[in-house]
Design an enzyme around this catalytic site. Structure first.
Site, PDB file in Angstrom:
ATOM      1  CE  LYS A 138      -4.337  -1.659   1.960  1.00 36.55           C
ATOM      2  NZ  LYS A 138      -5.370  -1.450   2.987  1.00 36.55           N
ATOM      3  CE  LYS A 168      -7.785  -6.748  -0.958  1.00 34.75           C
ATOM      4  NZ  LYS A 168      -7.539  -6.357   0.422  1.00 34.75           N
ATOM      5  CE  LYS A 208     -13.606   0.567   0.275  1.00 34.98           C
ATOM      6  NZ  LYS A 208     -13.151  -0.766   0.679  1.00 34.98           N
TER       7      LYS A 208
END
Length: 320
Positions: free
Chosen positions: A94, A177, A180
């Site tokens: 991330k 993955k 959102k």
């Protein structure tokens, strides 16, 4: 979230006493618009109920409204080791190359996740493949706390991982993955998407130029094909191998039409029920208030034991 989590939650509520937590504290590990956050929290609550979770049978609540989560998280941040958190691959994914600018919360949120679980002395946790490492950290924290303080207060929770789509990937890149936070709306299907939006996204979903694979082995270098077949299989309660066998050698155009049909069939009723629920905010807020009070009652009893074990004065946190 539907395939990897909520779909399984609906089945689990028949077998277990379940706690369903809308994780708004985790949400702010990346910046959120304060004017939208409360509405997003209601939307997730509506999605849970629309998918089949019974708020009368289970405890459904907002994470930020139960302060015991963050109180236990601080204690766990003193139990967990830096080396453990440094091994968490999801933070690396991330934060990417910009990890120096990532929030401390994004780095340390697995300790809060451990608190989310252990504040209720949970024995089993349904997780997707991407969260399995975080649950292993939770187990390590529970074990170390028990060893450090010569207690057996915390159970060592077991992961529940099942279903075909344990890790749903982006519709635009089968190696990433589905998220959102992806910049492309075409990378994901939302429970709030209309039928037209769903069909358009599946039509545009990335594929290769070959016919569909004939075996699971053939999908190893074809991530987009595997992802779409896994989604199809999960929605039909079939194995991925069964889906591959049925569509072996067929063109993606035919398969995508069938995929559209089953996605719309499953998502459209959820979408309509979510809209009705979102039009009744007082009802959603009453569900969350009721869940909050039940969660606080249970969490406070566990936190008192933790405080006594650690050597703190007993907390006196009012339930109301």
């Amino acid at each position: 979230n539907y395939l990897g989590a909520i779909k399984n939650f609906v089945s689990l509520q028949k077998e277990y006493e379940c706690f369903f937590c809308v994780v708004d504290l985790h949400a702010i590990t990346v910046w959120q618009d304060p004017t939208q956050l409360a509405n997003k929290t209601r939307e997730v609550t509506a999605a849970f109920i629309a998918c089949g979770i019974d708020p009368n049978q289970n405890i459904l609540f907002s994470q930020s409204q139960v302060p015991q989560h963050t109180q236990l998280a601080w204690i766990f941040s003193c139990v967990a080791r830096m080396g453990w958190l440094n091994r968490m691959t999801q933070f690396k994914d991330k934060a990417g190359k910009d990890k120096e600018n990532a929030s401390v919360g994004l780095f340390s949120y697995p300790t809060l996740m451990a608190a989310d679980i252990l504040i209720y002395l949970a024995s089993h946790v349904p997780v997707g493949e991407d969260q399995k490492q975080h649950l292993e950290l939770t187990r390590d924290i529970a074990q170390k706390f028990n060893n450090d303080f010569k207690t057996n207060l915390f159970p060592i929770p077991e992961p529940l991982i099942f279903g075909e789509a344990t890790r749903v990937m982006s519709l635009r890149d089968g190696t990433k993955k589905m998220s959102k936070s992806d910049s492309s709306n075409y990378s994901r299907i939302m429970l709030s998407d209309s039928t037209d939006e769903i069909m358009k996204k599946i039509k545009k979903a990335k594929t290769d130029t070959h016919p569909l694979p004939g075996s699971l082995k053939e999908t190893h270098n074809r991530p987009e094909a595997l992802n779409l077949l896994s989604i199809f299989a999960s929605l039909n309660n079939k194995s991925t191998e069964e889906a591959i066998s049925y569509y072996a050698g067929k063109e993606f155009s035919l398969f995508k039409k069938d995929l559209m049909d089953v996605v719309v069939e499953k998502i459209d009723p959820i979408n309509k029920k979510m809209k009705k629920l979102m039009d009744n905010k007082d009802y959603l807020d009453s569900i969350m208030k009721n869940g909050k009070e039940k969660a606080i009652h249970i969490a406070d009893s566990v936190l008192k034991k933790v405080y006594t074990t650690v050597g703190f004065s007993k907390p006196n946190i009012p339930i109301k």
